[in-house]
Design an enzyme around this catalytic site. Structure first.
Site, PDB file in Angstrom:
ATOM      1  N   ASP A 130      -7.822   8.199   0.862  1.00 39.09           N
ATOM      2  CA  ASP A 130      -6.671   7.634   0.648  1.00 39.09           C
ATOM      3  C   ASP A 130      -6.829   6.027  -0.084  1.00 39.09           C
ATOM      4  O   ASP A 130      -7.445   5.268   0.477  1.00 39.09           O
ATOM      5  CB  ASP A 130      -5.964   7.276   2.014  1.00 39.09           C
ATOM      6  CG  ASP A 130      -4.680   6.701   2.211  1.00 39.09           C
ATOM      7  OD1 ASP A 130      -4.046   6.612   0.874  1.00 39.09           O
ATOM      8  OD2 ASP A 130      -4.095   6.462   3.054  1.00 39.09           O
ATOM      9  N   GLY A 131      -6.495   6.295  -1.123  1.00 40.25           N
ATOM     10  CA  GLY A 131      -6.468   4.902  -2.041  1.00 40.25           C
ATOM     11  C   GLY A 131      -7.136   5.093  -3.481  1.00 40.25           C
ATOM     12  O   GLY A 131      -8.491   5.584  -3.335  1.00 40.25           O
ATOM     13  N   GLY A 175      -2.907  -1.444   2.865  1.00 37.70           N
ATOM     14  CA  GLY A 175      -1.673  -2.483   2.774  1.00 37.70           C
ATOM     15  C   GLY A 175      -1.021  -2.371   1.437  1.00 37.70           C
ATOM     16  O   GLY A 175       0.156  -2.616   1.533  1.00 37.70           O
ATOM     17  N   PHE A 176      -1.610  -1.588   0.428  1.00 43.39           N
ATOM     18  CA  PHE A 176      -0.761  -1.726  -1.026  1.00 43.39           C
ATOM     19  C   PHE A 176      -1.344  -0.557  -1.663  1.00 43.39           C
ATOM     20  O   PHE A 176      -2.451  -0.092  -1.554  1.00 43.39           O
ATOM     21  CB  PHE A 176      -1.203  -3.078  -1.657  1.00 43.39           C
ATOM     22  CG  PHE A 176      -0.837  -4.220  -0.939  1.00 43.39           C
ATOM     23  CD1 PHE A 176       0.364  -4.712  -1.038  1.00 43.39           C
ATOM     24  CD2 PHE A 176      -1.877  -4.985  -0.345  1.00 43.39           C
ATOM     25  CE1 PHE A 176       0.622  -6.171  -0.205  1.00 43.39           C
ATOM     26  CE2 PHE A 176      -1.603  -6.011   0.302  1.00 43.39           C
ATOM     27  CZ  PHE A 176      -0.462  -6.681   0.661  1.00 43.39           C
ATOM     28  N   SER A 183       1.793  10.256  -2.021  1.00 45.90           N
ATOM     29  CA  SER A 183       1.989   8.857  -1.113  1.00 45.90           C
ATOM     30  C   SER A 183       3.564   8.368  -1.465  1.00 45.90           C
ATOM     31  O   SER A 183       3.728   7.853  -2.301  1.00 45.90           O
ATOM     32  CB  SER A 183       0.979   7.646  -1.107  1.00 45.90           C
ATOM     33  OG  SER A 183       1.501   6.704  -0.257  1.00 45.90           O
ATOM     34  N   MET A 240      -0.610   2.298   9.907  1.00 45.32           N
ATOM     35  CA  MET A 240      -1.374   0.844   9.645  1.00 45.32           C
ATOM     36  C   MET A 240      -0.738  -0.347  10.648  1.00 45.32           C
ATOM     37  O   MET A 240      -0.163  -1.050   9.957  1.00 45.32           O
ATOM     38  CB  MET A 240      -1.564   0.454   8.190  1.00 45.32           C
ATOM     39  CG  MET A 240      -2.359   1.289   7.412  1.00 45.32           C
ATOM     40  SD  MET A 240      -2.002   1.440   5.943  1.00 45.32           S
ATOM     41  CE  MET A 240      -0.684   2.594   5.720  1.00 45.32           C
ATOM     42  N   MET A 248     -10.463   5.545   4.041  1.00 52.96           N
ATOM     43  CA  MET A 248      -9.664   4.421   3.125  1.00 52.96           C
ATOM     44  C   MET A 248     -10.754   4.157   2.185  1.00 52.96           C
ATOM     45  O   MET A 248     -11.869   3.548   2.322  1.00 52.96           O
ATOM     46  CB  MET A 248      -9.464   3.145   3.986  1.00 52.96           C
ATOM     47  CG  MET A 248      -8.353   3.489   5.047  1.00 52.96           C
ATOM     48  SD  MET A 248      -6.630   4.162   4.380  1.00 52.96           S
ATOM     49  CE  MET A 248      -6.255   3.320   3.072  1.00 52.96           C
ATOM     50  N   ASP A 289       3.173   6.163   4.656  1.00 50.80           N
ATOM     51  CA  ASP A 289       2.571   5.241   5.359  1.00 50.80           C
ATOM     52  C   ASP A 289       3.511   3.973   5.947  1.00 50.80           C
ATOM     53  O   ASP A 289       4.339   3.315   5.474  1.00 50.80           O
ATOM     54  CB  ASP A 289       1.836   4.162   3.980  1.00 50.80           C
ATOM     55  CG  ASP A 289       0.647   4.756   3.318  1.00 50.80           C
ATOM     56  OD1 ASP A 289      -0.309   5.353   3.908  1.00 50.80           O
ATOM     57  OD2 ASP A 289       0.785   5.140   2.117  1.00 50.80           O
ATOM     58  N   HIS A 344       2.626  12.227   2.426  1.00 52.08           N
ATOM     59  CA  HIS A 344       1.836  11.155   3.160  1.00 52.08           C
ATOM     60  C   HIS A 344       2.753   9.985   3.286  1.00 52.08           C
ATOM     61  O   HIS A 344       3.497   9.314   2.279  1.00 52.08           O
ATOM     62  CB  HIS A 344       0.658  10.785   2.172  1.00 52.08           C
ATOM     63  CG  HIS A 344      -0.397   9.671   2.879  1.00 52.08           C
ATOM     64  ND1 HIS A 344      -1.312   9.820   3.887  1.00 52.08           N
ATOM     65  CD2 HIS A 344      -0.411   8.318   2.669  1.00 52.08           C
ATOM     66  CE1 HIS A 344      -1.959   8.887   4.167  1.00 52.08           C
ATOM     67  NE2 HIS A 344      -1.465   7.866   3.580  1.00 52.08           N
ATOM     68  N   HIS A 365       0.521   8.040   8.376  1.00 48.84           N
ATOM     69  CA  HIS A 365      -0.646   7.086   8.388  1.00 48.84           C
ATOM     70  C   HIS A 365      -0.107   5.845   9.030  1.00 48.84           C
ATOM     71  O   HIS A 365       0.313   5.009   8.214  1.00 48.84           O
ATOM     72  CB  HIS A 365      -1.345   6.979   7.007  1.00 48.84           C
ATOM     73  CG  HIS A 365      -2.281   6.154   6.660  1.00 48.84           C
ATOM     74  ND1 HIS A 365      -2.534   5.445   5.708  1.00 48.84           N
ATOM     75  CD2 HIS A 365      -3.054   5.328   7.810  1.00 48.84           C
ATOM     76  CE1 HIS A 365      -3.576   4.647   5.937  1.00 48.84           C
ATOM     77  NE2 HIS A 365      -3.919   4.527   7.104  1.00 48.84           N
ATOM     78  N   GLY A 374      -0.738   8.160  -4.572  1.00 47.93           N
ATOM     79  CA  GLY A 374       0.298   7.102  -4.765  1.00 47.93           C
ATOM     80  C   GLY A 374       0.592   7.023  -6.058  1.00 47.93           C
ATOM     81  O   GLY A 374       1.345   7.649  -6.987  1.00 47.93           O
ATOM     82  N   MET A 405       3.459   0.480   7.880  1.00 45.07           N
ATOM     83  CA  MET A 405       2.610  -0.916   7.932  1.00 45.07           C
ATOM     84  C   MET A 405       3.518  -1.985   8.674  1.00 45.07           C
ATOM     85  O   MET A 405       4.855  -2.166   8.622  1.00 45.07           O
ATOM     86  CB  MET A 405       2.641  -1.544   6.603  1.00 45.07           C
ATOM     87  CG  MET A 405       1.810  -0.391   5.570  1.00 45.07           C
ATOM     88  SD  MET A 405       1.425  -1.229   3.869  1.00 45.07           S
ATOM     89  CE  MET A 405       0.755   0.173   3.027  1.00 45.07           C
ATOM     90  N   GLY A 407      -1.847   1.508  -5.495  1.00 49.87           N
ATOM     91  CA  GLY A 407      -2.350   1.064  -6.780  1.00 49.87           C
ATOM     92  C   GLY A 407      -3.605  -0.166  -6.826  1.00 49.87           C
ATOM     93  O   GLY A 407      -3.787  -0.548  -7.877  1.00 49.87           O
TER      94      GLY A 407
HETATM   95  C1  DX5 Z   1      -2.816   2.097   1.307  1.00 51.34           C
HETATM   96  C2  DX5 Z   1      -2.086   3.518   1.416  1.00 51.34           C
HETATM   97  C3  DX5 Z   1      -2.194   4.333   0.596  1.00 51.34           C
HETATM   98  C4  DX5 Z   1      -1.359   4.184  -0.737  1.00 51.34           C
HETATM   99  C5  DX5 Z   1      -2.324   4.854  -1.717  1.00 51.34           C
HETATM  100  O1  DX5 Z   1      -2.584   1.403   2.242  1.00 51.34           O
HETATM  101  O2  DX5 Z   1      -2.464   3.861   2.842  1.00 51.34           O
HETATM  102  O3  DX5 Z   1      -1.633   5.626   1.184  1.00 51.34           O
HETATM  103  O4  DX5 Z   1      -0.111   4.544  -0.953  1.00 51.34           O
HETATM  104  O5  DX5 Z   1      -1.746   4.750  -2.906  1.00 51.34           O
HETATM  105  P1  DX5 Z   1      -2.708   4.752  -4.179  1.00 51.34           P
HETATM  106  O6  DX5 Z   1      -2.940   6.197  -4.446  1.00 51.34           O
HETATM  107  O7  DX5 Z   1      -1.707   4.197  -5.447  1.00 51.34           O
HETATM  108  O8  DX5 Z   1      -4.037   3.897  -4.310  1.00 51.34           O
HETATM  109 ZN    ZN Z   2      -2.067   5.798   3.557  1.00 54.05          ZN
END
Ligand code: DX5
Ligand code: ZN
Length: 217
Positions: free
Chosen positions: A176-177, A143-144, A9, A69, A138, A36, A34, A67, A198, A38, A146
């Protein structure tokens, strides 16, 4: 079990060194980028938009898995195609006429994905099972990067695997996540095909080796 597809990501990359981090993905065993997007409305964060995606596309030697959002994602399908998306995923919670949206994504020449929030039951995908190329489950609230992995995802993934196999669909399950060395093997056992990572990749000392480790699971 086939080797999983790995999608680092870009959200966790160093944006001041985005070219360098994209080249790292190019030279790694990762399969997709990937990406993201937002909007600060569908999720409580704003990431980046078309200019950044176009810059990534110029360097990327692998498909861009975008992706979205964002609310009303159907408004921007053609723009994301032009920015360089190869796979475009929209949230089931954000698109009122999802069947039409998926058809429009394919019509524009991209693979069509549906992303699903942690609170959304996978049975809601049943009537779309032959229309989706990818389901992005998900495993955190979007949204974030980590965040902590939500354990219910394993059961959800297994349930979705059964639905897809029963329908004879070739739809891929993407997670994802919170993917890391602990969650990834259990996700593959539950039937996942694609792992987004990510923080686990970009927060590691040796991202190339981290990707290699996921790919060899
Ligand atoms: C979250 C994103 C993810 C995010 C995953 O909203 O859609 O793609 O980057 O990050 P990690 O792998 O750090 O949880
Ligand atoms: Zn994502």
């Amino acid at each position: 079990m086939n080797a999983p597809l790995i999608a680092p990501s870009v959200l966790s990359a160093d944006f001041a060194n985005l070219g360098r981090d994209c080249e790292m993905i190019n030279s790694s065993r990762a399969d997709w980028f990937h990406v993201d997007v937002m909007d600060g409305v569908f999720v409580p964060n704003i990431s980046f938009g078309f200019p950044v995606i176009k810059s990534i596309k110029k360097i990327a030697k692998k498909p861009l898995d975008v992706h979205l959002m964002i609310v009303q994602p159907e408004r921007y399908i053609q723009d994301f195609k032009e920015a360089g998306a190869d796979i475009l995923s929209v949230h089931i919670e954000a698109s009122t006429h999802l069947h039409r949206t998926l058809a429009a994504i394919k019509q524009a020449g991209m693979k069509a994905g549906v992303a699903v929030n942690p609170h959304t039951h996978v049975s809601l995908l049943e009537d779309l099972i032959l229309d989706m190329d990818v389901v992005c489950l998900m495993s955190v609230n979007p949204g974030f990067g980590g965040q902590k992995f939500i354990e219910n995802t394993y059961a959800k993934c297994a349930r979705l695997r059964e639905m897809i196999d029963a329908a004879g669909s070739s739809c891929l399950i993407e997670i994802d996540g919170g993917v890391n060395e602990e969650t990834a093997p259990r996700l593959l056992e539950a039937g996942a095909d694609v792992l987004v990572a990510g923080n686990y990749v970009f927060g590691s000392k040796n991202p190339l080796a981290t990707i290699e480790g996921l790919k060899s699971l």
